[in-house]
Design an enzyme around this catalytic site. Structure first.
Site, PDB file in Angstrom:
ATOM      1  N   ARG A 121     -40.575  88.957-134.452  1.00  0.00           N
ATOM      2  CA  ARG A 121     -40.938  87.532-134.436  1.00  0.00           C
ATOM      3  C   ARG A 121     -40.207  86.753-135.552  1.00  0.00           C
ATOM      4  O   ARG A 121     -39.796  85.624-135.339  1.00  0.00           O
ATOM      5  CB  ARG A 121     -42.465  87.407-134.584  1.00  0.00           C
ATOM      6  CG  ARG A 121     -42.986  85.981-134.631  1.00  0.00           C
ATOM      7  CD  ARG A 121     -42.838  85.252-133.313  1.00  0.00           C
ATOM      8  NE  ARG A 121     -43.077  83.824-133.492  1.00  0.00           N
ATOM      9  CZ  ARG A 121     -42.608  82.869-132.693  1.00  0.00           C
ATOM     10  NH1 ARG A 121     -41.890  83.176-131.620  1.00  0.00           N
ATOM     11  NH2 ARG A 121     -42.873  81.618-132.937  1.00  0.00           N
ATOM     12  N   TYR A 127     -55.152  87.751-132.191  1.00  0.00           N
ATOM     13  CA  TYR A 127     -54.734  88.734-133.204  1.00  0.00           C
ATOM     14  C   TYR A 127     -55.430  90.082-133.053  1.00  0.00           C
ATOM     15  O   TYR A 127     -54.987  91.079-133.635  1.00  0.00           O
ATOM     16  CB  TYR A 127     -54.952  88.171-134.615  1.00  0.00           C
ATOM     17  CG  TYR A 127     -53.847  87.210-135.001  1.00  0.00           C
ATOM     18  CD1 TYR A 127     -52.667  87.669-135.580  1.00  0.00           C
ATOM     19  CD2 TYR A 127     -53.952  85.846-134.748  1.00  0.00           C
ATOM     20  CE1 TYR A 127     -51.641  86.803-135.911  1.00  0.00           C
ATOM     21  CE2 TYR A 127     -52.929  84.973-135.071  1.00  0.00           C
ATOM     22  CZ  TYR A 127     -51.776  85.456-135.654  1.00  0.00           C
ATOM     23  OH  TYR A 127     -50.753  84.602-135.971  1.00  0.00           O
ATOM     24  N   ASN A 131     -50.668  82.123-145.465  1.00  0.00           N
ATOM     25  CA  ASN A 131     -51.102  83.431-144.983  1.00  0.00           C
ATOM     26  C   ASN A 131     -50.814  84.526-145.985  1.00  0.00           C
ATOM     27  O   ASN A 131     -50.050  84.309-146.921  1.00  0.00           O
ATOM     28  CB  ASN A 131     -50.379  83.735-143.657  1.00  0.00           C
ATOM     29  CG  ASN A 131     -51.191  83.239-142.477  1.00  0.00           C
ATOM     30  OD1 ASN A 131     -52.401  83.387-142.441  1.00  0.00           O
ATOM     31  ND2 ASN A 131     -50.508  82.660-141.507  1.00  0.00           N
ATOM     32  N   ASP A 171     -55.165  77.984-137.814  1.00  0.00           N
ATOM     33  CA  ASP A 171     -55.035  77.178-136.593  1.00  0.00           C
ATOM     34  C   ASP A 171     -55.022  77.998-135.301  1.00  0.00           C
ATOM     35  O   ASP A 171     -54.874  77.435-134.228  1.00  0.00           O
ATOM     36  CB  ASP A 171     -53.776  76.292-136.666  1.00  0.00           C
ATOM     37  CG  ASP A 171     -52.496  77.098-136.510  1.00  0.00           C
ATOM     38  OD1 ASP A 171     -52.553  78.332-136.423  1.00  0.00           O
ATOM     39  OD2 ASP A 171     -51.418  76.470-136.463  1.00  0.00           O
ATOM     40  N   ARG A 195     -40.688  88.227-144.460  1.00  0.00           N
ATOM     41  CA  ARG A 195     -41.475  88.404-143.229  1.00  0.00           C
ATOM     42  C   ARG A 195     -40.800  89.456-142.341  1.00  0.00           C
ATOM     43  O   ARG A 195     -41.461  90.300-141.741  1.00  0.00           O
ATOM     44  CB  ARG A 195     -41.598  87.068-142.480  1.00  0.00           C
ATOM     45  CG  ARG A 195     -42.312  87.211-141.141  1.00  0.00           C
ATOM     46  CD  ARG A 195     -42.489  85.872-140.431  1.00  0.00           C
ATOM     47  NE  ARG A 195     -43.215  86.037-139.169  1.00  0.00           N
ATOM     48  CZ  ARG A 195     -43.632  85.038-138.398  1.00  0.00           C
ATOM     49  NH1 ARG A 195     -43.393  83.793-138.759  1.00  0.00           N
ATOM     50  NH2 ARG A 195     -44.284  85.270-137.280  1.00  0.00           N
ATOM     51  N   HIS A 199     -58.089  85.943-138.342  1.00  0.00           N
ATOM     52  CA  HIS A 199     -57.232  86.719-137.416  1.00  0.00           C
ATOM     53  C   HIS A 199     -57.962  87.977-136.938  1.00  0.00           C
ATOM     54  O   HIS A 199     -57.340  89.024-136.711  1.00  0.00           O
ATOM     55  CB  HIS A 199     -55.875  87.076-138.073  1.00  0.00           C
ATOM     56  CG  HIS A 199     -54.972  85.879-138.225  1.00  0.00           C
ATOM     57  ND1 HIS A 199     -53.670  85.978-138.611  1.00  0.00           N
ATOM     58  CD2 HIS A 199     -55.196  84.553-138.024  1.00  0.00           C
ATOM     59  CE1 HIS A 199     -53.114  84.768-138.657  1.00  0.00           C
ATOM     60  NE2 HIS A 199     -54.030  83.886-138.306  1.00  0.00           N
TER      61      HIS A 199
HETATM   62  P1  NAD Z   1     -41.389  78.523-144.383  1.00  0.00           P
HETATM   63  O1  NAD Z   1     -40.762  79.719-145.018  1.00  0.00           O
HETATM   64  O2  NAD Z   1     -40.595  77.647-143.520  1.00  0.00           O
HETATM   65  O3  NAD Z   1     -42.011  77.609-145.543  1.00  0.00           O
HETATM   66  C1  NAD Z   1     -42.671  78.092-146.641  1.00  0.00           C
HETATM   67  C2  NAD Z   1     -42.176  77.413-147.905  1.00  0.00           C
HETATM   68  O4  NAD Z   1     -42.949  77.952-149.000  1.00  0.00           O
HETATM   69  C3  NAD Z   1     -40.699  77.679-148.244  1.00  0.00           C
HETATM   70  O5  NAD Z   1     -40.002  76.472-148.361  1.00  0.00           O
HETATM   71  C4  NAD Z   1     -40.778  78.437-149.575  1.00  0.00           C
HETATM   72  O6  NAD Z   1     -39.719  78.143-150.461  1.00  0.00           O
HETATM   73  C5  NAD Z   1     -42.113  77.962-150.127  1.00  0.00           C
HETATM   74  N1  NAD Z   1     -42.657  78.811-151.181  1.00  0.00           N
HETATM   75  C6  NAD Z   1     -42.580  80.146-151.307  1.00  0.00           C
HETATM   76  N2  NAD Z   1     -43.192  80.552-152.426  1.00  0.00           N
HETATM   77  C7  NAD Z   1     -43.685  79.426-153.028  1.00  0.00           C
HETATM   78  C8  NAD Z   1     -44.410  79.193-154.234  1.00  0.00           C
HETATM   79  N3  NAD Z   1     -44.766  80.211-155.025  1.00  0.00           N
HETATM   80  N4  NAD Z   1     -44.736  77.918-154.546  1.00  0.00           N
HETATM   81  C9  NAD Z   1     -44.378  76.891-153.738  1.00  0.00           C
HETATM   82  N5  NAD Z   1     -43.682  77.057-152.589  1.00  0.00           N
HETATM   83  C10 NAD Z   1     -43.345  78.313-152.241  1.00  0.00           C
HETATM   84  O7  NAD Z   1     -42.671  79.087-143.611  1.00  0.00           O
HETATM   85  P2  NAD Z   1     -43.491  78.479-142.366  1.00  0.00           P
HETATM   86  O8  NAD Z   1     -43.276  79.350-141.190  1.00  0.00           O
HETATM   87  O9  NAD Z   1     -43.230  77.048-142.237  1.00  0.00           O
HETATM   88  O10 NAD Z   1     -44.986  78.737-142.834  1.00  0.00           O
HETATM   89  C11 NAD Z   1     -45.530  78.214-144.021  1.00  0.00           C
HETATM   90  C12 NAD Z   1     -46.863  78.876-144.310  1.00  0.00           C
HETATM   91  O11 NAD Z   1     -47.864  78.400-143.443  1.00  0.00           O
HETATM   92  C13 NAD Z   1     -46.875  80.394-144.162  1.00  0.00           C
HETATM   93  O12 NAD Z   1     -47.706  80.963-145.155  1.00  0.00           O
HETATM   94  C14 NAD Z   1     -47.485  80.598-142.812  1.00  0.00           C
HETATM   95  O13 NAD Z   1     -48.016  81.894-142.664  1.00  0.00           O
HETATM   96  C15 NAD Z   1     -48.544  79.519-142.872  1.00  0.00           C
HETATM   97  N6  NAD Z   1     -49.140  79.122-141.599  1.00  0.00           N
HETATM   98  C16 NAD Z   1     -50.468  79.328-141.507  1.00  0.00           C
HETATM   99  C17 NAD Z   1     -51.129  78.955-140.376  1.00  0.00           C
HETATM  100  C18 NAD Z   1     -52.592  79.255-140.293  1.00  0.00           C
HETATM  101  O14 NAD Z   1     -53.153  79.213-139.251  1.00  0.00           O
HETATM  102  N7  NAD Z   1     -53.265  79.608-141.380  1.00  0.00           N
HETATM  103  C19 NAD Z   1     -50.436  78.351-139.324  1.00  0.00           C
HETATM  104  C20 NAD Z   1     -49.064  78.136-139.441  1.00  0.00           C
HETATM  105  C21 NAD Z   1     -48.421  78.528-140.618  1.00  0.00           C
HETATM  106  C1  G6P Z   2     -50.709  81.142-135.701  1.00  0.00           C
HETATM  107  C2  G6P Z   2     -51.544  81.679-136.814  1.00  0.00           C
HETATM  108  C3  G6P Z   2     -50.849  81.495-138.119  1.00  0.00           C
HETATM  109  C4  G6P Z   2     -49.476  82.091-138.087  1.00  0.00           C
HETATM  110  C5  G6P Z   2     -48.680  81.521-136.942  1.00  0.00           C
HETATM  111  C6  G6P Z   2     -47.360  82.244-136.782  1.00  0.00           C
HETATM  112  O1  G6P Z   2     -50.671  79.751-135.752  1.00  0.00           O
HETATM  113  O2  G6P Z   2     -52.809  81.113-136.895  1.00  0.00           O
HETATM  114  O3  G6P Z   2     -51.640  82.036-139.129  1.00  0.00           O
HETATM  115  O4  G6P Z   2     -48.787  81.828-139.301  1.00  0.00           O
HETATM  116  O5  G6P Z   2     -49.389  81.658-135.747  1.00  0.00           O
HETATM  117  O6  G6P Z   2     -46.554  81.541-135.907  1.00  0.00           O
HETATM  118  P1  G6P Z   2     -45.000  81.829-135.819  1.00  0.00           P
HETATM  119  O7  G6P Z   2     -44.512  80.852-134.832  1.00  0.00           O
HETATM  120  O8  G6P Z   2     -44.456  81.614-137.226  1.00  0.00           O
HETATM  121  O9  G6P Z   2     -44.878  83.258-135.395  1.00  0.00           O
HETATM  122 MN    MN Z   3     -53.798  81.791-138.820  1.00  0.00          MN
END
Ligand code: NAD
Ligand code: G6P
Ligand code: MN
Length: 451
Positions: free
Chosen positions: A294, A274, A146, A169, A91, A199
């Site tokens: 970030r 976004y 994401n 979210d 990231r 986004h």
């Molecule tokens: P994080 O790095 O703490 O956790 C992600 C985990 O995924 C790690 O433990 C990593 O080892 C694991 N991982 C990586 N590749 C993998 C694979 N091929 N198979 C299984 N596991 C795998 O990250 P985070 O900040 O906690 O975020 C997790 C995810 O949730 C991210 O993709 C983030 O963008 C997403 N997210 C999305 C939203 C949304 O609105 N769509 C909101 C919040 C977070």
């Molecule tokens: C929002 C978005 C997510 C994104 C997150 C990042 O919740 O909807 O898609 O992953 O923000 O938050 P962070 O705290 O990791 O910057």
């Molecule tokens: Mn999102």
């Protein structure tokens, strides 16, 4: 009933498990399984999850923590996917490499988002295939890995029959902020219409108990010159409610300020935060620190607090609930699973194939629109034709994402370069090529080869 969380080592896992456990009656959940490819990271989170389930909430939900695919998916009813392929280290590259070229450096938008997308497409297809092989035939995958926009387009192209719902979210977090700003206690009384890509969208109406609150909200934002309520602006001093502090601190400030700036020029709709990256790309680069983005903020706060807190618990047996984030994010995922399981027809925003829901967008665009959720999935609420301004912006972004996905699947450098050149955050063809070439180098371990 088994729920499998893919990306079990995520900083959000503990909060989501807490939300599931608090709703265990409605979900009738017997077992939660954590699956990750990083054993060490996930095992630590597993220690905390075990505490939440068995010490804190004293429930009899079984916990399984595994890196084995068959153990993870067998007979699962729900798969919650939240992988971060390449973790925070990548990231950081997604954010810093584009900034070095004077372009927006962001997790999910612009060049960084495209890089993250190219890492995530094939691992996500693997989740779909593994679930199809081992999980219950009527399983649902709730995906919020994401960049959800690119990931969902790739899933549509490669696995059109997958039982997957892609979600985000951010609109939920924006509505949380609207409720706080206007003093609305029960945010579930708020109903809104929205259209866009993930986004990349706009709220067109917001109602509270049937009363239109768009004018009141617009006045609030114009008077305060930001959407963040005053109490949250004191974020670094005051302890915020857990639900809100993630989006209220650090560089998120500019995002909420940007909502005001966008509405100064385009007051009819409430923009998704976004959109700042596409409409204020130059200003974003100007106020960014290319050496501290970030990703660094998250590593220094959410990730650090979590893993240090778990280590402390392992050593001393003492736990502080503030080490993990819980609230809206997990509640919303639990709500969605409940709607699917219990056929509640509750209303959610989802990312789905358009099929006419936005009449003047292509049939096969992956769009973000409201839907009623029941046991057969989303029943989308069709919207009016969208104005030319938004439609033009969306078409540019949509074609960029489609070209990227095609380029990634075909291994085509040409198509990926077209995607980068088309993206609104990248100022010229020359810059597009320079950023792309640097990202290829940084993503060698993850991307398919581009020829
Ligand atoms: P994080 O790095 O703490 O956790 C992600 C985990 O995924 C790690 O433990 C990593 O080892 C694991 N991982 C990586 N590749 C993998 C694979 N091929 N198979 C299984 N596991 C795998 O990250 P985070 O900040 O906690 O975020 C997790 C995810 O949730 C991210 O993709 C983030 O963008 C997403 N997210 C999305 C939203 C949304 O609105 N769509 C909101 C919040 C977070
Ligand atoms: C929002 C978005 C997510 C994104 C997150 C990042 O919740 O909807 O898609 O992953 O923000 O938050 P962070 O705290 O990791 O910057
Ligand atoms: Mn999102």
């Amino acid at each position: 009933m088994i729920i499998t969380i893919v990306g079990g080592g995520s900083t959000f896992t503990a909060g989501i498990v807490k939300s599931i456990a608090l709703r265990r009656q409605e979900l009738e959940v017997d077992e939660i399984r954590l699956f990750d490819i990083d054993k060490e990271r996930q095992d630590k989170v597993g220690v905390l999850v075990d505490w939440i389930l068995h010490e804190d909430l004293k429930c009899d939900i079984k916990l399984t923590v595994t890196t084995d695919v068959e153990t993870a998916y067998t007979d699962a009813s729900f798969i919650f996917a939240q992988m971060r392929v390449g973790k925070y280290a990548m990231r950081e590259q997604d954010e810093k490499i584009p900034l070095r070229h004077g372009c927006v450096g962001q997790e999910t938008c612009g060049a960084g988002g495209m890089a993250y997308g190219m890492r995530t497409i094939f691992p996500m297809i693997k989740v779909i295939d593994d679930a199809a092989k081992y999980a219950r035939p009527d399983h649902w995958i709730l995906n919020y890995s994401n960049p959800a926009s690119i990931v969902s387009e790739a899933c549509r192209r490669l696995r059109p029959d997958a039982r997957i719902i892609n979600i985000c979210d951010m609109p939920i977090a924006i509505i949380d902020m609207v409720a706080a700003a206007l003093g609305i206690k029960n945010k579930k009384e708020i109903v809104y219409d929205y259209f866009g890509l993930n986004h990349f969208g706009w709220f067109t109406s917001i109602e509270h108990n049937g009363k239109d609150i768009m004018n009141e909200l617009r006045k609030y934002i114009m008077d305060n010159e930001i959407l963040l309520p005053e109490a949250y602006l004191q974020a670094n001093k005051a302890a915020l409610p857990k639900d809100t502090n993630r989006h209220a601190k650090g560089s998120w400030y500019y995002v909420w300020k940007g909502v005001y700036e966008i509405m100064q020029n385009f007051p009819d709709t409430l923009p998704n935060t976004y959109l700042n990256y596409y409409l204020q790309q130059k200003e974003f680069v100007e106020h960014s620190d290319p050496t501290h983005t970030r990703a660094n903020e998250v590593m220094e706060s959410r990730e650090k607090n979590l893993f240090e807190g778990i280590d402390r618990y392992i050593k001393t047996g003492e736990i502080d609930e503030n080490i993990f984030y819980a609230g809206s994010h997990g509640d919303w995922i639990a709500d969605l699973a409940i709607a699917l399981k219990n056929d509640t027809k509750a209303r959610f925003l989802v990312i789905v194939e358009n099929r006419g829901a936005l009449p003047n967008m292509p049939y096969d665009a992956m769009v973000e629109v409201p839907a009623y959720i029941g046991k057969n999935g989303p029943e989308v609420i069709a919207q009016k034709p969208i104005p030319l301004f938004q439609q033009g912006l969306m078409m540019q972004q949509l074609n960029c994402e489609k070209l990227l996905v095609e380029g990634c699947i075909e291994g085509s450098y040409q198509k990926v370069l077209e995607a980068f050149t088309l993206n609104k955050t990248i100022p010229s063809m020359k810059v597009a090529k320079e950023v792309l070439d640097d990202l290829i180098e940084a993503n060698k371990e993850y991307w398919p080869e581009l020829k």
